[in-house]
Design an enzyme around this catalytic site. Structure first.
Site, PDB file in Angstrom:
ATOM      1  N   HIS A 172      -8.994  -0.981  -4.141  1.00 11.93           N
ATOM      2  CA  HIS A 172      -7.723  -0.583  -3.883  1.00 11.93           C
ATOM      3  C   HIS A 172      -7.380   0.954  -4.047  1.00 11.93           C
ATOM      4  O   HIS A 172      -6.230   1.140  -4.218  1.00 11.93           O
ATOM      5  CB  HIS A 172      -6.535  -1.532  -3.876  1.00 11.93           C
ATOM      6  CG  HIS A 172      -6.482  -2.830  -3.154  1.00 11.93           C
ATOM      7  ND1 HIS A 172      -5.803  -3.273  -2.055  1.00 11.93           N
ATOM      8  CD2 HIS A 172      -7.354  -3.983  -3.283  1.00 11.93           C
ATOM      9  CE1 HIS A 172      -6.333  -4.403  -1.447  1.00 11.93           C
ATOM     10  NE2 HIS A 172      -7.051  -4.891  -2.529  1.00 11.93           N
ATOM     11  N   HIS A 225      -7.522 -11.651  -6.163  1.00 13.35           N
ATOM     12  CA  HIS A 225      -7.121 -10.474  -6.936  1.00 13.35           C
ATOM     13  C   HIS A 225      -6.847 -11.047  -8.411  1.00 13.35           C
ATOM     14  O   HIS A 225      -7.009 -10.102  -9.524  1.00 13.35           O
ATOM     15  CB  HIS A 225      -5.810  -9.883  -6.660  1.00 13.35           C
ATOM     16  CG  HIS A 225      -5.901  -9.148  -5.246  1.00 13.35           C
ATOM     17  ND1 HIS A 225      -4.965  -8.298  -5.058  1.00 13.35           N
ATOM     18  CD2 HIS A 225      -7.141  -8.881  -4.635  1.00 13.35           C
ATOM     19  CE1 HIS A 225      -5.570  -7.531  -3.882  1.00 13.35           C
ATOM     20  NE2 HIS A 225      -6.915  -7.694  -3.576  1.00 13.35           N
ATOM     21  N   ASN A 282     -10.571  -6.751   4.260  1.00 15.58           N
ATOM     22  CA  ASN A 282      -9.620  -6.867   5.087  1.00 15.58           C
ATOM     23  C   ASN A 282      -8.736  -5.726   5.156  1.00 15.58           C
ATOM     24  O   ASN A 282      -8.176  -5.224   6.040  1.00 15.58           O
ATOM     25  CB  ASN A 282      -8.787  -8.137   5.101  1.00 15.58           C
ATOM     26  CG  ASN A 282      -8.010  -8.223   3.550  1.00 15.58           C
ATOM     27  OD1 ASN A 282      -8.634  -7.940   2.591  1.00 15.58           O
ATOM     28  ND2 ASN A 282      -6.988  -8.789   3.602  1.00 15.58           N
ATOM     29  N   HIS A 283      -8.650  -4.877   4.033  1.00 14.10           N
ATOM     30  CA  HIS A 283      -7.702  -3.751   3.815  1.00 14.10           C
ATOM     31  C   HIS A 283      -8.287  -2.588   4.418  1.00 14.10           C
ATOM     32  O   HIS A 283      -7.796  -1.760   5.073  1.00 14.10           O
ATOM     33  CB  HIS A 283      -7.207  -3.527   2.395  1.00 14.10           C
ATOM     34  CG  HIS A 283      -6.389  -4.303   1.845  1.00 14.10           C
ATOM     35  ND1 HIS A 283      -4.707  -3.718   1.830  1.00 14.10           N
ATOM     36  CD2 HIS A 283      -5.900  -5.566   1.509  1.00 14.10           C
ATOM     37  CE1 HIS A 283      -4.063  -4.805   1.588  1.00 14.10           C
ATOM     38  NE2 HIS A 283      -4.614  -5.586   1.434  1.00 14.10           N
TER      39      HIS A 283
HETATM   40 MN   LIG Z   1      -7.873  -6.859  -1.934  1.00 13.77          MN
END
Ligand SMILES: [Mn+2]
Length: 432
Positions: free
Chosen positions: A10, A203, A84-85
């Site tokens: 991220h 996560h 997906n991000h």
């Molecule tokens: Mn993630």
């Protein structure tokens, strides 16, 4: 054979709207990359969500380049799938830029052929499927797929050797923590057999044995939300303290995982429940003693009375950041209608659409129509229907029309989880 397994990095995520949180993430990833080199890994696998957004800023891309160069300098190949991000429904994502720079190889389906060391590029119909190869070990993977699209990909994930690594960014039923309330897309029995399942999406770190293989989520590299705190303290009747999860990545030696911890900033998750304000203040000042200078504190206060936010904030004046949440408790008889969070209300596709519509760039907002077309099977990857032909089952050979109908059905199912009917309109979502 030794490799490093990362997921859910991220990069670029400014948690609590704090730019230094994105720096924390970058620092954690850089530290982890250096440790992986020290561990003398032969290659690296990134199981999705390297970036927080599918359109990372130039600064975030630069950070990614600088860290991945650590591997490139050591001639350590990196294999990655989009999560997906950070996946893109267009031909190019930030991953393609990194691939062009020779910093990683994207696994899975693509339109164009790629030729490089440690890579096998197979032609299937009029598209290509890319696998990583290391000393006879196949590294098979594909970007994040919604649960109603993953079925068509499954036959391609079957390795041609018994020594294989399956790289996916999906939630599998057997591993997800029920408390996290993540919808799963797959069960392990659904998947082709692999020697190691290199997963991302969940996560919290999870290592599980399944049918003689390891199924591993390294978890996010930094503390992504308050559920991943370093310490939890609940002060309702008495003070209850428990340790949170560790952060890091996984080094896999001959298919056996070992978790490598990366020291990250402490995130303290405090809950204070008090009848009146003076009780809340007394309890909070006790909790404040647990916090140190550089800590991040998430404090939730439940009380029947109004609270003095300024005074409570002062108790934490030395910490890096305090995120204070207050919930006014009402008399029990009073019905309190809670507004659902976006991710409880919208499905994955709708969330993705919202993300695009919120983009500042008009060009990107305008591309929303592309993802709608892609979602309903009318998009660019038309040649995907060729795959149904190589599926042995052959059951799902139907036309696009049939597919649309199937998707509708699936969506309907999700809308009425637990028999509770979800509100239908945006007005319902906003709570009338
Ligand atoms: Mn993630």
């Amino acid at each position: 054979m030794r490799f490093a397994h990362f997921a859910d990095i991220h990069l670029g995520y400014e948690q609590y709207n704090q730019p230094w949180r994105a720096e924390d993430i970058t620092n954690a990833f850089r530290l982890a990359a250096k440790k992986a080199v020290e561990e003398k890994v032969d290659f690296v696998v990134i199981s999705g969500d390297l970036f927080h957004r599918s359109y990372p800023t130039p600064k975030t891309i630069k950070d990614a380049i600088e860290i991945l160069e650590i591997f490139k300098e050591q001639k350590i190949p990196v294999f990655a799938v989009e999560g997906n991000h950070d996946r893109s429904v267009r031909d190019m994502s930030a991953y393609h830029l990194l691939e062009k720079l020779g910093l990683l190889t994207i696994l899975g389906l693509r339109k164009n052929k790629i030729e490089r060391d440690n890579v096998l590029c197979q032609k299937i119909g009029d598209v290509y499927f890319v696998k990583g190869i290391y000393e006879g070990i196949e590294i098979v993977g594909e970007s994040y797929k919604t649960r109603w699209r993953i079925d068509r990909i499954k036959p391609l994930l079957k390795p041609s050797t018994s020594e294989s690594i399956l790289v996916l960014h999906q939630a599998v039923k057997e591993v997800i923590d029920i408390e996290l309330e993540i919808a799963y897309e797959l069960t392990l029995n659904d998947l082709p057999k692999a020697r190691y399942y290199a997963l991302g999406h969940v996560h919290l770190p999870k290592i599980l044995e399944f049918d003689g293989s390891y199924v591993v989520y390294p978890g996010s590299i930094e503390r992504y939300d308050a559920r991943e705190a370093s310490i939890f303290v609940d002060y309702s009747e008495s003070l209850v303290k428990r340790e949170g999860c560790k952060k890091g990545f996984v080094v896999v030696d001959n298919f056996k995982p070992k978790f490598i911890e990366i020291k990250t900033r402490n995130l303290l998750n405090f809950v204070v429940n008090g009848e009146n304000y003076s009780e809340v203040e007394k309890k909070t000042s006790e909790l404040a003693k647990f916090a140190e200078n550089e800590d991040l504190v998430v404090l939730k206060i439940l009380c029947r009375e109004e609270i003095d936010v300024k005074k409570l904030t002062q108790l934490f004046s030395s910490v890096k950041h305090l995120e204070l949440r207050f919930e006014r408790l009402r008399e029990k008889k009073q019905e309190f209608k809670e507004i659902p969070a976006e991710n409880q209300f919208f499905n994955e596709f709708e969330l993705k659409l919202l993300e695009i519509l919120r983009e500042e760039s008009e060009a990107l907002r305008g591309s929303a129509i592309e993802i709608i077309k892609e979602h309903f099977g009318l998009g660019e990857f038309k040649s995907l229907k060729d795959f149904s032909e190589i599926e042995k089952s052959g059951a799902e050979k139907g036309s696009e029309k049939v597919e649309v109908e199937k998707e509708k059905k699936e969506t309907k199912k999700i809308d009425s989880v637990d028999g509770k009917k979800k509100p239908k309109t945006l007005l319902d979502f906003l709570g009338d």
